[in-house]
Design a protein around this motif. Structure first.
Motif, PDB file in Angstrom:
ATOM      1  N   GLY A 142       0.838  -1.189   0.000  1.00 40.89           N
ATOM      2  CA  GLY A 142       0.000   0.000   0.000  1.00 40.89           C
ATOM      3  C   GLY A 142       0.870   1.234   0.000  1.00 40.89           C
ATOM      4  N   ALA A 143       0.294   2.332  -0.424  1.00 39.54           N
ATOM      5  CA  ALA A 143       0.990   3.618  -0.488  1.00 39.54           C
ATOM      6  C   ALA A 143       2.277   3.509  -1.302  1.00 39.54           C
ATOM      7  N   GLY A 144       2.273   2.679  -2.334  1.00 41.80           N
ATOM      8  CA  GLY A 144       3.414   2.557  -3.237  1.00 41.80           C
ATOM      9  C   GLY A 144       4.561   1.710  -2.724  1.00 41.80           C
ATOM     10  N   ARG A 145       4.380   1.004  -1.618  1.00 42.95           N
ATOM     11  CA  ARG A 145       5.461   0.185  -1.054  1.00 42.95           C
ATOM     12  C   ARG A 145       4.917  -1.171  -0.606  1.00 42.95           C
ATOM     13  N   GLU A 146       5.819  -2.128  -0.526  1.00 43.53           N
ATOM     14  CA  GLU A 146       5.494  -3.431   0.038  1.00 43.53           C
ATOM     15  C   GLU A 146       6.447  -3.662   1.204  1.00 43.53           C
ATOM     16  N   VAL A 147       5.889  -3.970   2.382  1.00 43.23           N
ATOM     17  CA  VAL A 147       6.704  -4.168   3.580  1.00 43.23           C
ATOM     18  C   VAL A 147       6.454  -5.565   4.136  1.00 43.23           C
ATOM     19  N   GLU A 148       7.505  -6.123   4.732  1.00 42.50           N
ATOM     20  CA  GLU A 148       7.368  -7.443   5.338  1.00 42.50           C
ATOM     21  C   GLU A 148       6.843  -7.306   6.754  1.00 42.50           C
ATOM     22  N   LEU A 149       6.196  -8.345   7.219  1.00 44.94           N
ATOM     23  CA  LEU A 149       5.641  -8.361   8.566  1.00 44.94           C
ATOM     24  C   LEU A 149       6.004  -9.688   9.217  1.00 44.94           C
ATOM     25  N   GLY A 150       6.685  -9.620  10.340  1.00 44.67           N
ATOM     26  CA  GLY A 150       6.994 -10.813  11.123  1.00 44.67           C
ATOM     27  C   GLY A 150       7.885 -11.815  10.429  1.00 44.67           C
ATOM     28  N   ALA A 151       8.939 -11.362   9.765  1.00 42.69           N
ATOM     29  CA  ALA A 151       9.839 -12.291   9.074  1.00 42.69           C
ATOM     30  C   ALA A 151      10.526 -13.240  10.049  1.00 42.69           C
ATOM     31  N   PHE A 152      10.574 -12.890  11.324  1.00 46.94           N
ATOM     32  CA  PHE A 152      11.220 -13.715  12.342  1.00 46.94           C
ATOM     33  C   PHE A 152      10.274 -14.751  12.945  1.00 46.94           C
ATOM     34  N   LEU A 153       8.992 -14.738  12.552  1.00 47.76           N
ATOM     35  CA  LEU A 153       8.033 -15.724  13.039  1.00 47.76           C
ATOM     36  C   LEU A 153       8.219 -17.048  12.295  1.00 47.76           C
ATOM     37  N   THR A 154       7.688 -18.127  12.852  1.00 51.20           N
ATOM     38  CA  THR A 154       7.731 -19.422  12.167  1.00 51.20           C
ATOM     39  C   THR A 154       6.708 -19.397  11.026  1.00 51.20           C
ATOM     40  N   PRO A 155       6.842 -20.284  10.031  1.00 48.12           N
ATOM     41  CA  PRO A 155       5.859 -20.310   8.943  1.00 48.12           C
ATOM     42  C   PRO A 155       4.420 -20.525   9.446  1.00 48.12           C
ATOM     43  N   GLU A 156       4.243 -21.361  10.459  1.00 48.29           N
ATOM     44  CA  GLU A 156       2.906 -21.600  11.005  1.00 48.29           C
ATOM     45  C   GLU A 156       2.346 -20.337  11.659  1.00 48.29           C
ATOM     46  N   GLU A 157       3.208 -19.603  12.374  1.00 47.52           N
ATOM     47  CA  GLU A 157       2.765 -18.367  13.012  1.00 47.52           C
ATOM     48  C   GLU A 157       2.400 -17.314  11.973  1.00 47.52           C
ATOM     49  N   ARG A 158       3.173 -17.232  10.887  1.00 52.84           N
ATOM     50  CA  ARG A 158       2.853 -16.267   9.833  1.00 52.84           C
ATOM     51  C   ARG A 158       1.537 -16.634   9.147  1.00 52.84           C
ATOM     52  N   THR A 159       1.280 -17.915   8.952  1.00 53.72           N
ATOM     53  CA  THR A 159       0.023 -18.344   8.340  1.00 53.72           C
ATOM     54  C   THR A 159      -1.154 -17.988   9.240  1.00 53.72           C
ATOM     55  N   ARG A 160      -1.009 -18.241  10.534  1.00 54.12           N
ATOM     56  CA  ARG A 160      -2.077 -17.912  11.483  1.00 54.12           C
ATOM     57  C   ARG A 160      -2.285 -16.402  11.551  1.00 54.12           C
ATOM     58  N   LEU A 161      -1.197 -15.635  11.587  1.00 49.34           N
ATOM     59  CA  LEU A 161      -1.285 -14.181  11.629  1.00 49.34           C
ATOM     60  C   LEU A 161      -1.947 -13.643  10.361  1.00 49.34           C
ATOM     61  N   HIS A 162      -1.663 -14.256   9.217  1.00 46.64           N
ATOM     62  CA  HIS A 162      -2.289 -13.840   7.956  1.00 46.64           C
ATOM     63  C   HIS A 162      -3.804 -13.923   8.068  1.00 46.64           C
ATOM     64  N   GLY A 163      -4.307 -15.029   8.590  1.00 48.05           N
ATOM     65  CA  GLY A 163      -5.756 -15.182   8.748  1.00 48.05           C
ATOM     66  C   GLY A 163      -6.351 -14.157   9.701  1.00 48.05           C
TER      67      GLY A 163
END
Length: 175
Positions: A142-163
């Motif tokens: 958004g606003a012309g940029r893409e930023v990462e969120l929680g790159a230090f989380l486990t894949p399962e945690e990122r999937t849960r956070l996405h939902g």
């Protein structure tokens, strides 16, 4: 869980855990700490004991002075590496979500603070299963940029956070 929703939804009781807050939300994310402070002290104590054992055999001989700098260097190296690990673990990401804006603030340990802000109506949440530096790479666009969120989380945690975040964004957009 190395992330938590700080603001609860309106009407939620104090002890209840909701999957996402509304109408405003605040999310805090931090790296997992695998070695607590007490464990740090134990590691240093065990390391000092095991490094001192061979020195007992050569105590009082000139060989002691040849080995001592290497033993001290090894001990100092472990100490400094663990201290740096703790300092790096103080990283925190804060996500503030309101009907007017979404703001991600990353408090870095050895770099300036980074802030990204956009209108939540136009923000796109992406979960990249294989593309990206980590599996289940989570980004906000958004606003012309893409930023990462929680790159230090486990894949399962990122999937849960996405939902959870997708539900929170949908709730903000709907009203």
């Amino acid at each position: 869980m190395p992330y938590e929703w700080v603001r609860k939804p309106e009407g939620a009781s104090e002890g209840s855990e909701a999957p996402f807050p509304s109408p405003t939300a605040e999310l805090h994310l931090w790296p997992h700490r695998s070695l607590p402070r007490r464990g740090f002290a134990w590691v240093i104590a065990i390391m000092a004991t095991f490094l001192a054992l061979p020195l007992l055999e050569v105590l009082g001989t000139p060989l002691l002075w040849g080995l001592l700098p290497f033993v001290l260097l090894a001990g100092a190296g472990l100490w400094l590496a663990l201290k740096r690990s703790y300092r790096d673990g103080q990283l925190i990401e804060e996500l503030h979500l309101t009907p007017e804006s979404i703001r991600l603030t990353r408090h870095n340990t050895r770099a300036p603070r980074q802030v990204w802000e956009a209108n939540p109506y136009w923000v796109v949440l992406h979960l990249h299963p294989t593309e990206g530096p980590v599996p289940q790479y989570l980004t906000l666009s958004g606003a012309g940029r893409e930023v990462e969120l929680g790159a230090f989380l486990t894949p399962e945690e990122r999937t849960r956070l996405h939902g959870e975040l997708a539900q929170a964004l949908a709730r903000i957009r709907s009203g």
